[in-house]
Design a protein around this motif. Structure first.
Motif, PDB file in Angstrom:
ATOM      1  N   VAL A 142       1.227  -0.770  -0.021  1.00  0.00           N
ATOM      2  CA  VAL A 142       0.404   0.047  -0.040  1.00  0.00           C
ATOM      3  C   VAL A 142       0.598   1.199   0.114  1.00  0.00           C
ATOM      4  O   VAL A 142       1.945   1.228   0.418  1.00  0.00           O
ATOM      5  CB  VAL A 142      -1.167  -0.061   1.412  1.00  0.00           C
ATOM      6  N   PHE A 143       0.240   2.678  -0.694  1.00  0.00           N
ATOM      7  CA  PHE A 143       0.804   3.526  -0.737  1.00  0.00           C
ATOM      8  C   PHE A 143       0.212   4.665  -0.017  1.00  0.00           C
ATOM      9  O   PHE A 143      -0.888   5.255  -0.217  1.00  0.00           O
ATOM     10  CB  PHE A 143       1.347   3.928  -2.161  1.00  0.00           C
ATOM     11  N   VAL A 144       1.072   5.229   1.418  1.00  0.00           N
ATOM     12  CA  VAL A 144       0.755   6.062   2.147  1.00  0.00           C
ATOM     13  C   VAL A 144       1.427   7.343   2.107  1.00  0.00           C
ATOM     14  O   VAL A 144       2.616   7.990   1.736  1.00  0.00           O
ATOM     15  CB  VAL A 144       0.917   5.421   3.095  1.00  0.00           C
ATOM     16  N   PRO A 145       1.074   8.875   1.874  1.00  0.00           N
ATOM     17  CA  PRO A 145       1.611   9.869   1.812  1.00  0.00           C
ATOM     18  C   PRO A 145       2.119  10.293   2.990  1.00  0.00           C
ATOM     19  O   PRO A 145       1.812   9.459   4.525  1.00  0.00           O
ATOM     20  CB  PRO A 145       0.244  10.873   1.849  1.00  0.00           C
ATOM     21  N   GLN A 146       3.688  10.416   3.222  1.00  0.00           N
ATOM     22  CA  GLN A 146       4.411  10.536   3.835  1.00  0.00           C
ATOM     23  C   GLN A 146       3.407  11.435   5.485  1.00  0.00           C
ATOM     24  O   GLN A 146       2.821  12.740   4.986  1.00  0.00           O
ATOM     25  CB  GLN A 146       5.691  11.515   3.684  1.00  0.00           C
ATOM     26  N   GLY A 147       4.079  11.024   6.478  1.00  0.00           N
ATOM     27  CA  GLY A 147       3.399  12.000   7.434  1.00  0.00           C
ATOM     28  C   GLY A 147       1.838  11.331   8.203  1.00  0.00           C
ATOM     29  O   GLY A 147       1.422  11.657   9.110  1.00  0.00           O
ATOM     30  N   HIS A 148       1.356  10.183   7.409  1.00  0.00           N
ATOM     31  CA  HIS A 148       0.550   9.468   8.142  1.00  0.00           C
ATOM     32  C   HIS A 148       0.498   7.445   7.867  1.00  0.00           C
ATOM     33  O   HIS A 148      -0.057   6.910   8.017  1.00  0.00           O
ATOM     34  CB  HIS A 148      -0.735   9.216   6.892  1.00  0.00           C
ATOM     35  N   HIS A 149       2.029   7.378   7.430  1.00  0.00           N
ATOM     36  CA  HIS A 149       2.769   6.307   7.184  1.00  0.00           C
ATOM     37  C   HIS A 149       3.232   5.550   8.180  1.00  0.00           C
ATOM     38  O   HIS A 149       2.523   3.941   9.161  1.00  0.00           O
ATOM     39  CB  HIS A 149       4.254   6.676   7.120  1.00  0.00           C
ATOM     40  N   GLU A 150       2.810   5.977   9.727  1.00  0.00           N
ATOM     41  CA  GLU A 150       3.183   5.126  11.369  1.00  0.00           C
ATOM     42  C   GLU A 150       1.658   5.104  11.684  1.00  0.00           C
ATOM     43  O   GLU A 150       1.744   3.553  12.476  1.00  0.00           O
ATOM     44  CB  GLU A 150       3.693   5.759  12.053  1.00  0.00           C
ATOM     45  N   LYS A 151       0.767   6.158  11.608  1.00  0.00           N
ATOM     46  CA  LYS A 151      -0.768   5.721  11.459  1.00  0.00           C
ATOM     47  C   LYS A 151      -1.033   4.323  10.856  1.00  0.00           C
ATOM     48  O   LYS A 151      -1.631   3.150  11.293  1.00  0.00           O
ATOM     49  CB  LYS A 151      -1.251   6.853  10.940  1.00  0.00           C
ATOM     50  N   VAL A 152      -1.676   3.805   9.651  1.00  0.00           N
ATOM     51  CA  VAL A 152      -1.956   2.874   8.986  1.00  0.00           C
ATOM     52  C   VAL A 152      -1.014   1.808   9.016  1.00  0.00           C
ATOM     53  O   VAL A 152      -1.447   0.912   8.920  1.00  0.00           O
ATOM     54  CB  VAL A 152      -1.487   3.431   7.373  1.00  0.00           C
ATOM     55  N   LEU A 153       1.106   2.087   8.987  1.00  0.00           N
ATOM     56  CA  LEU A 153       1.944   1.018   9.676  1.00  0.00           C
ATOM     57  C   LEU A 153       0.827   0.181  10.850  1.00  0.00           C
ATOM     58  O   LEU A 153       0.873  -0.995  10.933  1.00  0.00           O
ATOM     59  CB  LEU A 153       2.874   1.605   9.642  1.00  0.00           C
ATOM     60  N   GLU A 154       0.937   1.105  11.555  1.00  0.00           N
ATOM     61  CA  GLU A 154      -0.233  -0.027  12.971  1.00  0.00           C
ATOM     62  C   GLU A 154      -1.245  -0.002  12.958  1.00  0.00           C
ATOM     63  O   GLU A 154      -1.036  -1.134  14.123  1.00  0.00           O
ATOM     64  CB  GLU A 154       0.750   1.929  14.427  1.00  0.00           C
ATOM     65  N   ALA A 155      -2.105   0.625  12.217  1.00  0.00           N
ATOM     66  CA  ALA A 155      -3.157  -0.651  12.345  1.00  0.00           C
ATOM     67  C   ALA A 155      -2.560  -1.484  11.339  1.00  0.00           C
ATOM     68  O   ALA A 155      -3.948  -2.473  11.980  1.00  0.00           O
ATOM     69  CB  ALA A 155      -4.154   1.106  11.038  1.00  0.00           C
ATOM     70  N   ILE A 156      -2.283  -1.772  11.020  1.00  0.00           N
ATOM     71  CA  ILE A 156      -2.502  -3.014  10.212  1.00  0.00           C
ATOM     72  C   ILE A 156      -1.376  -4.307  10.959  1.00  0.00           C
ATOM     73  O   ILE A 156      -2.231  -5.266  10.925  1.00  0.00           O
ATOM     74  CB  ILE A 156      -0.730  -3.086   8.694  1.00  0.00           C
ATOM     75  N   TRP A 157      -0.765  -3.592  12.190  1.00  0.00           N
ATOM     76  CA  TRP A 157      -0.135  -4.432  12.782  1.00  0.00           C
ATOM     77  C   TRP A 157      -0.938  -4.789  13.821  1.00  0.00           C
ATOM     78  O   TRP A 157      -1.167  -5.813  13.888  1.00  0.00           O
ATOM     79  CB  TRP A 157       1.274  -3.409  13.760  1.00  0.00           C
ATOM     80  N   ASN A 158      -1.374  -4.056  14.348  1.00  0.00           N
ATOM     81  CA  ASN A 158      -2.787  -4.312  15.231  1.00  0.00           C
ATOM     82  C   ASN A 158      -3.908  -4.843  14.964  1.00  0.00           C
ATOM     83  O   ASN A 158      -4.470  -5.395  15.310  1.00  0.00           O
ATOM     84  CB  ASN A 158      -3.549  -3.591  15.633  1.00  0.00           C
ATOM     85  N   ALA A 159      -3.790  -5.329  13.272  1.00  0.00           N
ATOM     86  CA  ALA A 159      -5.493  -6.236  12.439  1.00  0.00           C
ATOM     87  C   ALA A 159      -4.651  -7.511  12.806  1.00  0.00           C
ATOM     88  O   ALA A 159      -5.211  -8.032  12.319  1.00  0.00           O
ATOM     89  CB  ALA A 159      -6.023  -5.562  11.785  1.00  0.00           C
ATOM     90  N   GLY A 160      -3.100  -7.496  12.978  1.00  0.00           N
ATOM     91  CA  GLY A 160      -2.641  -8.778  12.623  1.00  0.00           C
ATOM     92  C   GLY A 160      -1.975  -9.164  11.614  1.00  0.00           C
ATOM     93  O   GLY A 160      -1.384 -10.562  11.071  1.00  0.00           O
ATOM     94  N   GLY A 161      -1.343  -8.182  11.105  1.00  0.00           N
ATOM     95  CA  GLY A 161      -0.519  -8.589   9.650  1.00  0.00           C
ATOM     96  C   GLY A 161       0.728  -8.113  10.378  1.00  0.00           C
ATOM     97  O   GLY A 161       1.007  -7.514  11.367  1.00  0.00           O
ATOM     98  N   GLY A 162       1.763  -7.815   9.569  1.00  0.00           N
ATOM     99  CA  GLY A 162       3.339  -8.295   9.835  1.00  0.00           C
ATOM    100  C   GLY A 162       3.959  -9.476  11.020  1.00  0.00           C
ATOM    101  O   GLY A 162       4.942  -9.006  11.603  1.00  0.00           O
ATOM    102  N   HIS A 163       3.286 -10.396  10.505  1.00  0.00           N
ATOM    103  CA  HIS A 163       3.983 -11.666  11.769  1.00  0.00           C
ATOM    104  C   HIS A 163       4.231 -12.766  10.625  1.00  0.00           C
ATOM    105  O   HIS A 163       4.197 -13.709  10.202  1.00  0.00           O
ATOM    106  CB  HIS A 163       2.861 -12.700  12.017  1.00  0.00           C
TER     107      HIS A 163
END
Length: 373
Positions: A142-163
């Motif tokens: 996924v492509f995210v504007p800089q400045g919102h990158h961390e928010k989107v990344l944390e949402a993905i992690w919290n939902a179970g992605g990135g294991h």
């Protein structure tokens, strides 16, 4: 606000995904409808006449049970038969029945893990007796504007992605430039309609297991600032985690077989257990399996277990196990009752977190059919 029945089941299937069930297992909605408001859920091991009466007293519109009430296709429903009367009572009182069986056995944090917990088998030292399901993996880009990158990344992690194995919060991130031309009628987060935009963006690559893919994508879209999100999902040949029936692992210290049998009676709250093997024998590696475990004697031996704790062991299987050097403790099939308070607690936590007034309660009815005389 009360949860819809379908919402309750979506939560339940986060704990016990349907695709974890063994082939042809009778799981899912078996009677009634989920398209209604649910004020109370009754969690039961079996659905008996007494349990249905309890659901009526509790005002429960949904029963979530471990054992199915419909085992094979019905040719008819004769309300003069015991089964027919049960179905009639459920329908007349508008009580739906949903079954979570081997998927609740297999899942991490399900019945087999609860059994292992009660007997003191450390989580980090346990494995499945037989793998049933291996997660398929996808790569989310996924492509995210800089400045919102961390928010989107944390949402993905919290939902179970990135294991990846025992590692979490895994991702790969690349800086780049995104271009887009907002068309007529758009309301772009960055830029203006009709003007070509160039935006500093981050490309996130992250692995997502099949069982949480929908949840991860939903969380990502919710956290993303763009009106139209550019993302891709690529299937991967790489296999994810495996989940299976039964658990096996070493206790912290060896224990007498007789003492382990006493512990089994205590933690599973049963008056007696059948024991195969010398009570004075020291055992350490323990296999557990909820329900009928006769088919898993060979698996337990292959795993190097000293003893198998399970239900419904028949005479000849017990003889075979004894000769092969495997001790057995059989406290009965009904020990799966441990799922009732644990599933109810899990559902209550999930419902409360989402601000629903719906509650879950554990059935207090004993469905043990055997008496010790």
């Amino acid at each position: 606000m009360y949860a819809n029945g379908q919402t309750v089941i979506q939560l339940m299937e986060q704990l016990a995904p349907k695709h974890y069930a063994v082939e042809n297992d009778r799981i899912g909605l078996q009677l009634g409808t989920l398209q209604k408001e649910i004020t109370k859920v009754l969690v039961a091991l079996d659905v008996t006449d007494e349990v249905v009466d309890e659901a009526i007293r509790e005002g429960a519109e949904l029963i979530i049970a471990h054992h199915a009430i419909i085992f094979r296709p019905l040719a008819k429903i004769d309300t003069s038969t015991p089964a027919g009367k049960l179905y009639e009572k459920l329908i007349k009182n508008d009580i739906a029945v949903y079954i979570a069986h081997t998927n609740l056995d297999v899942t991490e944090g399900g019945i087999n893990d609860w059994m292992a917990d009660l007997l003191g088998i450390p989580q980090e030292k346990r494995a499945s007796l037989e793998d049933i399901h291996t997660d398929k993996l996808s790569k989310l880009v996924v492509f995210v504007p800089q400045g919102h990158h961390e928010k989107v990344l944390e949402a993905i992690w919290n939902a179970g992605g990135g294991h990846i194995g025992n590692y979490s919060c895994c991702s790969f991130n690349i800086e780049g430039t995104g271009t887009f031309l907002p068309g007529e009628g758009t309301n772009p987060f960055i830029g203006k309609s009709g003007k070509l935009e160039k935006v500093a963006e981050m490309r996130i690559e992250i692995i997502v297991p099949q069982n949480v893919q929908r949840r991860v994508v939903t969380a990502m879209l919710k956290a993303h600032p763009y009106e139209e999100v550019a993302y891709d999902l690529y299937p991967m040949d790489l296999k994810g985690r495996s989940f299976g029936l039964g658990r096996v692992g070493k206790l912290a210290e060896p224990i007498r077989l007789g003492d382990l049998a006493d512990k089994v009676k205590e933690v599973f709250e049963v008056p007696a257990a059948r024991l195969v093997g010398d009570p004075e024998r020291m055992v350490r590696k323990v296999a557990v399996l909820g329900g009928s475990g006769a088919r898993y004697v060979r698996h337990s031996l292959f795993a190097g277990a000293d003893v198998l704790v399970t239900g419904d062991i028949d005479y000849h299987t017990a003889h075979d196990a004894l000769v092969a050097g495997l001790a057995i403790i059989d406290p009965g099939h009904n020990i799966e009752k441990i799922m009732k308070p644990r599933v109810a607690d899990w559902l209550n936590e999930q419902l409360a977190e989402r601000k629903y007034a719906t509650t879950a309660v554990a059935s207090t009815i004993s469905t043990e059919v055997f008496q010790f005389v």
